[in-house]
Design a protein around this motif. Structure first.
Motif, PDB file in Angstrom:
ATOM      1  N   THR A 182      47.920 -39.545  59.834  1.00 31.54           N
ATOM      2  CA  THR A 182      47.257 -38.217  59.798  1.00 31.54           C
ATOM      3  C   THR A 182      46.541 -37.926  58.468  1.00 31.54           C
ATOM      4  N   SER A 183      46.418 -38.927  57.594  1.00 30.00           N
ATOM      5  CA  SER A 183      45.803 -38.624  56.289  1.00 30.00           C
ATOM      6  C   SER A 183      44.300 -38.398  56.389  1.00 30.00           C
ATOM      7  N   GLY A 184      43.701 -38.763  57.538  1.00 31.24           N
ATOM      8  CA  GLY A 184      42.276 -38.450  57.723  1.00 31.24           C
ATOM      9  C   GLY A 184      41.340 -39.642  57.628  1.00 31.24           C
ATOM     10  N   LYS A 185      41.845 -40.820  57.945  1.00 28.59           N
ATOM     11  CA  LYS A 185      40.995 -42.016  57.874  1.00 28.59           C
ATOM     12  C   LYS A 185      39.850 -41.906  58.899  1.00 28.59           C
ATOM     13  N   ASP A 186      40.194 -41.464  60.100  1.00 27.92           N
ATOM     14  CA  ASP A 186      39.152 -41.273  61.144  1.00 27.92           C
ATOM     15  C   ASP A 186      38.179 -40.173  60.732  1.00 27.92           C
ATOM     16  N   GLY A 187      38.732 -39.059  60.284  1.00 32.73           N
ATOM     17  CA  GLY A 187      37.909 -37.892  59.942  1.00 32.73           C
ATOM     18  C   GLY A 187      36.942 -38.198  58.805  1.00 32.73           C
ATOM     19  N   ALA A 188      37.417 -38.923  57.806  1.00 35.46           N
ATOM     20  CA  ALA A 188      36.560 -39.251  56.661  1.00 35.46           C
ATOM     21  C   ALA A 188      35.439 -40.193  57.106  1.00 35.46           C
ATOM     22  N   THR A 189      35.759 -41.132  57.971  1.00 37.77           N
ATOM     23  CA  THR A 189      34.745 -42.075  58.469  1.00 37.77           C
ATOM     24  C   THR A 189      33.654 -41.307  59.215  1.00 37.77           C
ATOM     25  N   ALA A 201      43.814 -35.308  49.664  1.00 37.74           N
ATOM     26  CA  ALA A 201      43.295 -35.236  51.036  1.00 37.74           C
ATOM     27  C   ALA A 201      43.933 -34.125  51.883  1.00 37.74           C
ATOM     28  N   ASP A 202      44.678 -33.203  51.240  1.00 42.49           N
ATOM     29  CA  ASP A 202      45.255 -32.090  52.023  1.00 42.49           C
ATOM     30  C   ASP A 202      44.169 -31.181  52.571  1.00 42.49           C
ATOM     31  N   LYS A 203      43.094 -31.013  51.793  1.00 39.09           N
ATOM     32  CA  LYS A 203      41.964 -30.176  52.242  1.00 39.09           C
ATOM     33  C   LYS A 203      40.875 -31.117  52.757  1.00 39.09           C
ATOM     34  N   LYS A 204      40.646 -31.033  54.060  1.00 39.87           N
ATOM     35  CA  LYS A 204      39.716 -32.005  54.674  1.00 39.87           C
ATOM     36  C   LYS A 204      38.324 -31.904  54.067  1.00 39.87           C
ATOM     37  N   TRP A 205      37.864 -30.689  53.801  1.00 41.13           N
ATOM     38  CA  TRP A 205      36.508 -30.520  53.282  1.00 41.13           C
ATOM     39  C   TRP A 205      36.357 -31.129  51.897  1.00 41.13           C
ATOM     40  N   PHE A 206      37.418 -31.051  51.097  1.00 40.61           N
ATOM     41  CA  PHE A 206      37.340 -31.648  49.752  1.00 40.61           C
ATOM     42  C   PHE A 206      37.400 -33.173  49.856  1.00 40.61           C
ATOM     43  N   ARG A 207      38.298 -33.652  50.717  1.00 31.76           N
ATOM     44  CA  ARG A 207      38.380 -35.099  50.967  1.00 31.76           C
ATOM     45  C   ARG A 207      37.004 -35.659  51.329  1.00 31.76           C
ATOM     46  N   ASN A 208      36.298 -34.969  52.242  1.00 38.65           N
ATOM     47  CA  ASN A 208      35.005 -35.481  52.697  1.00 38.65           C
ATOM     48  C   ASN A 208      33.989 -35.553  51.565  1.00 38.65           C
ATOM     49  N   ILE A 237      47.931 -37.438  51.065  1.00 39.21           N
ATOM     50  CA  ILE A 237      48.376 -36.145  51.620  1.00 39.21           C
ATOM     51  C   ILE A 237      49.856 -35.930  51.294  1.00 39.21           C
ATOM     52  N   SER A 238      50.259 -34.665  51.370  1.00 38.86           N
ATOM     53  CA  SER A 238      51.676 -34.357  51.130  1.00 38.86           C
ATOM     54  C   SER A 238      52.446 -34.478  52.443  1.00 38.86           C
ATOM     55  N   LYS A 239      53.761 -34.551  52.316  1.00 32.58           N
ATOM     56  CA  LYS A 239      54.599 -34.656  53.517  1.00 32.58           C
ATOM     57  C   LYS A 239      54.510 -33.361  54.340  1.00 32.58           C
ATOM     58  N   ASP A 240      54.380 -32.228  53.631  1.00 33.87           N
ATOM     59  CA  ASP A 240      54.259 -30.938  54.336  1.00 33.87           C
ATOM     60  C   ASP A 240      52.966 -30.877  55.135  1.00 33.87           C
ATOM     61  N   GLU A 241      51.884 -31.368  54.530  1.00 37.18           N
ATOM     62  CA  GLU A 241      50.599 -31.366  55.223  1.00 37.18           C
ATOM     63  C   GLU A 241      50.676 -32.266  56.468  1.00 37.18           C
ATOM     64  N   GLN A 242      51.369 -33.377  56.355  1.00 39.77           N
ATOM     65  CA  GLN A 242      51.490 -34.246  57.532  1.00 39.77           C
ATOM     66  C   GLN A 242      52.235 -33.518  58.652  1.00 39.77           C
ATOM     67  N   LYS A 243      53.271 -32.752  58.277  1.00 37.36           N
ATOM     68  CA  LYS A 243      54.036 -31.993  59.282  1.00 37.36           C
ATOM     69  C   LYS A 243      53.099 -31.056  60.030  1.00 37.36           C
ATOM     70  N   GLU A 244      52.277 -30.337  59.267  1.00 38.60           N
ATOM     71  CA  GLU A 244      51.340 -29.393  59.903  1.00 38.60           C
ATOM     72  C   GLU A 244      50.359 -30.094  60.825  1.00 38.60           C
ATOM     73  N   ARG A 245      49.865 -31.239  60.384  1.00 39.67           N
ATOM     74  CA  ARG A 245      48.879 -31.964  61.202  1.00 39.67           C
ATOM     75  C   ARG A 245      49.512 -32.510  62.475  1.00 39.67           C
ATOM     76  N   LEU A 246      50.760 -32.959  62.375  1.00 36.03           N
ATOM     77  CA  LEU A 246      51.437 -33.454  63.580  1.00 36.03           C
ATOM     78  C   LEU A 246      51.694 -32.282  64.537  1.00 36.03           C
ATOM     79  N   GLU A 247      52.095 -31.134  63.965  1.00 42.57           N
ATOM     80  CA  GLU A 247      52.334 -29.944  64.809  1.00 42.57           C
ATOM     81  C   GLU A 247      51.038 -29.488  65.487  1.00 42.57           C
ATOM     82  N   ASP A 248      49.935 -29.553  64.749  1.00 38.73           N
ATOM     83  CA  ASP A 248      48.623 -29.177  65.319  1.00 38.73           C
ATOM     84  C   ASP A 248      48.287 -30.041  66.517  1.00 38.73           C
ATOM     85  N   ARG A 249      48.593 -31.328  66.393  1.00 38.61           N
ATOM     86  CA  ARG A 249      48.299 -32.240  67.500  1.00 38.61           C
ATOM     87  C   ARG A 249      49.085 -31.841  68.747  1.00 38.61           C
TER      88      ARG A 249
END
Ligand code: ADP
Length: 268
Positions: A68-75, A230-237, A171-183
């Motif tokens: 969930t760190s955003g490898k797809d999203g960044a690509t 990479a917690d903030k997708k827009w900054f990561r990009n 990414i942080s472990k907390d951010e991963q939790k949120e992303r998994l919950e979002d899914r």
């Protein structure tokens, strides 16, 4: 912003806890970053056209990070405006029986971009010192030898024609939790949820140790690692776009010269 800001000294030991996951640089928010990103994407598209036309050099972008760190999203974001003809994205999955019958670099070698191309590796040969290590898929004496083999392999690419840019999406472990919950909450994202991600999450600290080793041992002058918050997708990009843009600028691809005078060509 400079890609150097996200690098660390060659030979130093990385402690990931010292690297922020939620930094946003000098930006107050996504609205401010958006025009900067647009400009970078335009420049990347322009440079890619030159790279393709020149046909002499290639760029390989290696993306690694926890689930969930955003490898797809960044690509998707950073390659948005480039000519699809000039880009090859490879997602490395669990190796097939045939792939396992060869050495770990065999399947990777086949996906090295040709001259003129940009290659994106969504996961890479680094899995062979990460998941393979965490799950004891080969003995320690086998995976521990791979750091040198990886450095030699990447040096070879760089010395031949292919620039190697490596990006760890942090990414942080907390951010991963949120992303998994979002899914789980979103029907359109549910397909991305893999129950196996939960058992991998339990191995967070083992992965962190493995990453710290891989980042420290394979951070070289010719193929440096970048640790991107990479917690903030827009900054990561915007950071990933910046790193790619800077690499292409430095490669300085040029439209080839032609050996005829275009003004003398008459088309009947
Ligand atoms: P995603 O990359 O989107 O998570 P998958 O859910 O299909 O895609 O996951 C790919 C899986 O393949 C990951 O769990 C990864 O650890 C695994 N994998 C990739 N390379 C290797 C390898 N060399 N050995 C073992 N497993 C690997």
């Amino acid at each position: 912003m400079k890609s150097k800001d996200f690098q660390f000294k060659v030979g130093s030991r990385v402690n990931l806890k010292e690297f922020p996951t939620d930094d946003t640089g000098s930006f107050d928010g996504p609205e401010e970053a958006s025009p900067v990103l647009e400009k970078k994407l335009g420049r990347i598209a322009d440079l890619q056209e030159r790279l393709y036309a020149e046909g002499k050099q290639a760029l390989l972008i290696i993306l690694q990070g926890m689930d969930t760190s955003g490898k797809d999203g960044a690509t998707k974001s950073v390659m948005r405006d480039v000519n699809p003809q000039g880009v090859e994205v490879t997602s490395f999955k669990v190796p097939s029986k045939e792939e396992l019958g060869h050495d770990f670099l065999w399947r990777v070698e086949k996906r090295i971009p040709a001259r003129g191309m940009i290659g994106v590796f969504n996961r890479s040969h680094y899995e062979d010192v990460l998941v393979v290590r965490v799950h004891d898929l080969v003995p320690k004496e086998v995976w521990s030898r791979r750091f040198d083999l990886i450095n030699d392999f990447e040096a070879r690419l760089d010395r031949e024609y292919c620039r190697v840019v490596k990006i760890f999406l942090h990414i942080s472990k907390d951010e991963q939790k949120e992303r998994l919950e979002d899914r789980l909450k979103d029907r359109t994202k549910l397909w991305k949820f893999n129950p196996a991600d939960l058992s991998e999450r339990k191995l967070w600290s083992a992965y962190r140790d493995a990453y710290e080793d891989a980042l420290s041992k394979c951070n070289t002058e010719h193929a440096p690692w970048h640790i991107v918050p990479a917690d903030k997708k827009w900054f990561r990009n915007v950071v990933v776009a910046d790193i790619v843009e800077e690499a292409l600028e430095d490669m300085d691809p040029k439209f080839p010269k032609v050996d005829f005078d275009p003004r003398a060509v008459k088309i009947e």
